[in-house]
Structures are given as C-alpha cells and as structure tokens.
Write a protein that holds these residues in place. Structure first.
Motif, PDB file in Angstrom:
ATOM      1  N   LEU A  53       0.825  -1.203   0.000  1.00 36.53           N
ATOM      2  CA  LEU A  53       0.000   0.000   0.000  1.00 36.53           C
ATOM      3  C   LEU A  53       0.859   1.253   0.000  1.00 36.53           C
ATOM      4  CD1 LEU A  53      -2.816   1.280   0.195  1.00 36.53           C
ATOM      5  CD2 LEU A  53      -2.616   1.136   2.685  1.00 36.53           C
ATOM      6  N   GLY A  54       1.922   1.267   0.800  1.00 39.29           N
ATOM      7  CA  GLY A  54       2.790   2.436   0.842  1.00 39.29           C
ATOM      8  C   GLY A  54       3.503   2.682  -0.470  1.00 39.29           C
ATOM      9  N   ALA A  55       4.053   1.629  -1.063  1.00 41.21           N
ATOM     10  CA  ALA A  55       4.760   1.790  -2.335  1.00 41.21           C
ATOM     11  C   ALA A  55       3.815   2.214  -3.454  1.00 41.21           C
ATOM     12  CB  ALA A  55       5.464   0.484  -2.701  1.00 41.21           C
ATOM     13  N   ASN A  56       2.645   1.603  -3.506  1.00 47.38           N
ATOM     14  CA  ASN A  56       1.669   1.979  -4.533  1.00 47.38           C
ATOM     15  C   ASN A  56       1.189   3.414  -4.345  1.00 47.38           C
ATOM     16  OD1 ASN A  56       1.699  -0.420  -5.945  1.00 47.38           O
ATOM     17  ND2 ASN A  56       0.014  -1.309  -4.807  1.00 47.38           N
ATOM     18  N   ASP A  57       0.947   3.798  -3.106  1.00 53.47           N
ATOM     19  CA  ASP A  57       0.521   5.173  -2.837  1.00 53.47           C
ATOM     20  C   ASP A  57       1.577   6.174  -3.281  1.00 53.47           C
ATOM     21  OD1 ASP A  57      -1.925   4.559  -1.897  1.00 53.47           O
ATOM     22  OD2 ASP A  57      -1.494   4.883   0.220  1.00 53.47           O
ATOM     23  N   GLY A  58       2.825   5.890  -2.937  1.00 50.17           N
ATOM     24  CA  GLY A  58       3.891   6.804  -3.335  1.00 50.17           C
ATOM     25  C   GLY A  58       4.026   6.914  -4.835  1.00 50.17           C
ATOM     26  N   LEU A  59       3.985   5.783  -5.503  1.00 50.11           N
ATOM     27  CA  LEU A  59       4.134   5.778  -6.958  1.00 50.11           C
ATOM     28  C   LEU A  59       2.968   6.482  -7.646  1.00 50.11           C
ATOM     29  CD1 LEU A  59       5.589   4.808  -9.508  1.00 50.11           C
ATOM     30  CD2 LEU A  59       4.373   2.641  -9.275  1.00 50.11           C
ATOM     31  N   VAL A  60       1.743   6.099  -7.284  1.00 46.43           N
ATOM     32  CA  VAL A  60       0.563   6.657  -7.950  1.00 46.43           C
ATOM     33  C   VAL A  60       0.387   8.132  -7.611  1.00 46.43           C
ATOM     34  CG1 VAL A  60      -1.941   6.503  -8.119  1.00 46.43           C
ATOM     35  CG2 VAL A  60      -0.575   4.424  -8.076  1.00 46.43           C
ATOM     36  N   SER A  61       0.584   8.494  -6.348  1.00 42.59           N
ATOM     37  CA  SER A  61       0.384   9.885  -5.936  1.00 42.59           C
ATOM     38  C   SER A  61       1.356  10.831  -6.639  1.00 42.59           C
ATOM     39  CB  SER A  61       0.542  10.011  -4.418  1.00 42.59           C
ATOM     40  OG  SER A  61      -0.419   9.236  -3.747  1.00 42.59           O
ATOM     41  N   LEU A 181       4.206  -0.288 -11.262  1.00 39.96           N
ATOM     42  CA  LEU A 181       2.954  -0.776 -10.685  1.00 39.96           C
ATOM     43  C   LEU A 181       2.791  -2.273 -10.920  1.00 39.96           C
ATOM     44  CD1 LEU A 181       0.480   2.105 -11.632  1.00 39.96           C
ATOM     45  CD2 LEU A 181       1.113   1.399  -9.319  1.00 39.96           C
ATOM     46  N   ALA A 182       3.106  -2.708 -12.132  1.00 35.60           N
ATOM     47  CA  ALA A 182       3.011  -4.138 -12.429  1.00 35.60           C
ATOM     48  C   ALA A 182       3.985  -4.945 -11.571  1.00 35.60           C
ATOM     49  CB  ALA A 182       3.284  -4.378 -13.911  1.00 35.60           C
ATOM     50  N   VAL A 183       5.189  -4.413 -11.375  1.00 33.63           N
ATOM     51  CA  VAL A 183       6.184  -5.107 -10.552  1.00 33.63           C
ATOM     52  C   VAL A 183       5.731  -5.172  -9.095  1.00 33.63           C
ATOM     53  CG1 VAL A 183       8.537  -4.979  -9.651  1.00 33.63           C
ATOM     54  CG2 VAL A 183       8.107  -4.564 -12.078  1.00 33.63           C
ATOM     55  N   PHE A 184       5.210  -4.064  -8.572  1.00 31.83           N
ATOM     56  CA  PHE A 184       4.730  -4.056  -7.190  1.00 31.83           C
ATOM     57  C   PHE A 184       3.587  -5.052  -7.003  1.00 31.83           C
ATOM     58  CE2 PHE A 184       6.180   0.609  -6.511  1.00 31.83           C
ATOM     59  CZ  PHE A 184       7.468   0.161  -6.303  1.00 31.83           C
ATOM     60  N   SER A 198      -3.807 -11.409 -12.031  1.00 34.15           N
ATOM     61  CA  SER A 198      -4.941 -10.605 -11.572  1.00 34.15           C
ATOM     62  C   SER A 198      -4.497  -9.509 -10.612  1.00 34.15           C
ATOM     63  CB  SER A 198      -5.982 -11.501 -10.896  1.00 34.15           C
ATOM     64  OG  SER A 198      -5.417 -12.174  -9.785  1.00 34.15           O
ATOM     65  N   SER A 199      -3.537  -9.801  -9.741  1.00 30.51           N
ATOM     66  CA  SER A 199      -3.052  -8.789  -8.803  1.00 30.51           C
ATOM     67  C   SER A 199      -2.352  -7.651  -9.538  1.00 30.51           C
ATOM     68  CB  SER A 199      -2.100  -9.426  -7.792  1.00 30.51           C
ATOM     69  OG  SER A 199      -2.759 -10.407  -7.021  1.00 30.51           O
ATOM     70  N   SER A 200      -1.489  -7.994 -10.478  1.00 28.97           N
ATOM     71  CA  SER A 200      -0.782  -6.965 -11.240  1.00 28.97           C
ATOM     72  C   SER A 200      -1.751  -6.133 -12.073  1.00 28.97           C
ATOM     73  CB  SER A 200       0.259  -7.618 -12.155  1.00 28.97           C
ATOM     74  OG  SER A 200       1.194  -8.358 -11.408  1.00 28.97           O
ATOM     75  N   PHE A 201      -2.708  -6.791 -12.697  1.00 30.81           N
ATOM     76  CA  PHE A 201      -3.673  -6.078 -13.537  1.00 30.81           C
ATOM     77  C   PHE A 201      -4.528  -5.129 -12.708  1.00 30.81           C
ATOM     78  CE2 PHE A 201      -7.669  -5.828 -15.987  1.00 30.81           C
ATOM     79  CZ  PHE A 201      -7.154  -5.344 -17.181  1.00 30.81           C
ATOM     80  N   ARG A 202      -4.920  -5.551 -11.524  1.00 33.24           N
ATOM     81  CA  ARG A 202      -5.742  -4.711 -10.651  1.00 33.24           C
ATOM     82  C   ARG A 202      -4.983  -3.455 -10.231  1.00 33.24           C
ATOM     83  NH1 ARG A 202      -7.235  -8.512  -7.669  1.00 33.24           N
ATOM     84  NH2 ARG A 202      -5.558  -8.418  -6.140  1.00 33.24           N
ATOM     85  N   VAL A 203      -3.727  -3.626  -9.845  1.00 29.49           N
ATOM     86  CA  VAL A 203      -2.913  -2.479  -9.444  1.00 29.49           C
ATOM     87  C   VAL A 203      -2.659  -1.556 -10.626  1.00 29.49           C
ATOM     88  CG1 VAL A 203      -0.643  -1.807  -8.578  1.00 29.49           C
ATOM     89  CG2 VAL A 203      -1.840  -3.733  -7.542  1.00 29.49           C
TER      90      VAL A 203
END
Length: 226
Positions: A53-61, A181-184, A198-203
């Motif tokens: 969640l932290g890595a995705n938030d940082g990347l997307v934000s 995002l795909a890697v995370f 499915s996890s990579s596609f969702r992210v």
C-alpha cells in the motif's frame, strides 16, 4: 528339485507383509506435510499490506501529481519540485497515519489483555513479558510506511529528471510508473501466494485511472483559466 522349487516360491505371508509395508510407506509419503504447506501465509498479510500500500501510494500519488503539473506546465523544474513536495508530504502523512492507527490497535490489544488477566486472576511477570512482545510497534510501522511510500515516489522522479522535452517526459513517466505498478503488484502476489496476473492487472488499472483523471482534470482547469 522339488525342494529347490519350494524355496524359490515366496510365501503368501511374506507377500502380504511386503504389500502392507509398501502401502504404509506410500501413506507416509502422502501424509507428510511440507514446509510450504505448514506455513501460514496470513501472517504476512499485515506487513505485506502496509508495504504494498505504501509503495503503490507513493508511486501513484507522485506520478499523478507530476502528470497533472505537466499538463499545464512545460517547465521541468516545476514538475520535479511538485513531485518532490508530494514525496515529502506523502511520506509524512503515511508515517503519521500509520503511527496513529497502530497505536490505537496497540491500546485496544492492551485493554483486552488486561481484561483477560482479570478473568484468569493471574498476572505473572513471564506472561506479561510474552504478551508485551506480541504487541505491534507503532514506530516501526510508521518508519516502514514512510520508507515504502518514498521508494514508490522516487520512481517517477528519477524517470523525469533528465528528460527536457515535455511530451517525451510525460510518456516516460507514465510508462515507468506502469511498469513499476506491475512489478509491485506481482511482488505482492508472489510473497502472498496469490494469482500474479490478476493482482498486477488490478494495481495497474488503478494507477492508470488515477494518472488519467489527474491529468484530465488539471488540463481542464488550466485551459479554463481558473
């Protein structure tokens, strides 16, 4: 000759014993659990969720923020400064939020332990120490969340740092953010033993939506001159 033939024939009791031994060996091989089967992957859920969640938030934000600034500004400095400000603000926000959340969880668990000790009417030092070791650490959770956010946020910053042309810079930020995002998503799926695709596609879909919405709305506001 008859005696030799009699000796060469295996007895029925020996055959039955061999069959039973073979069956027991097969059952033992089937019933022996492996280390992977015995491992409880749900134990990883809490820290894995916080890290992903932290890595995705940082990347997307930060990527969305930089895309929004790039929609109305050609200057690379404005884009990088906005991204860096987003990194610092987001890391602080994640750390404070995680600290408060985990500390609240810790207070709830401590209160529950006290109620259970009163019911059992026992408060040994060893038991108290064991329970204290199981409590979550708010400081560690805050540092981990801030670090995970920073790792994700630095990806689009590095991608845009050395590209002067605006359109190329935006395309590179979007492409690098998508790859990260795909890697995370895949990393979280592999660690948690969940479906990778499915996890990579969702992210990935979530990140694309955030960047597209931020870019579009900022472009609209900038064009309208508000």
């Amino acid at each position: 000759m008859a005696a030799l033939r009699t000796c060469e024939r295996p007895s029925l009791s020996n055959l039955d014993m061999s069959i039973h031994v073979a069956n027991d060996a097969q059952k033992n091989q089937i019933q022996v659990p492996t280390a992977e089967d015995e491992f409880d992957y749900s134990q990883r859920a809490q820290w894995l969720r916080a890290a992903v969640l932290g890595a995705n938030d940082g990347l997307v934000s930060v990527a969305s923020l930089m895309m929004g600034v790039g929609a109305v500004k050609d200057d690379i400095k404005a884009m990088l400064v906005a991204g860096f400000a987003g990194l610092v603000a987001g890391a602080c926000s994640m750390a404070i939020g995680e600290f408060v959340s985990v500390y609240t969880q810790r207070d709830i668990e401590v209160a529950q332990m006290k109620r259970e000790r009163r019911k059992r009417e026992s408060s040994g030092d060893y038991e108290q120490e064991t329970e204290r070791e199981k409590l979550p650490n708010p400081g560690q959770a805050a540092i981990a969340s801030a670090l995970a956010f920073s790792i994700g946020a630095v990806v689009p910053l590095l991608a845009a740092a050395f590209i002067r042309q605006k359109k190329v810079r935006l395309a590179v930020v979007a492409a690098v953010a998508s790859l990260a995002l795909a890697v995370f998503g895949a990393t979280g799926a592999v660690i948690g033993r969940t479906p990778v695709v499915s996890s990579s596609f969702r992210v990935l879909i979530g990140g694309w939506m955030a960047m597209a919405i931020t870019f579009g709305l900022t472009k609209l506001v900038g064009t309208a001159g508000l």
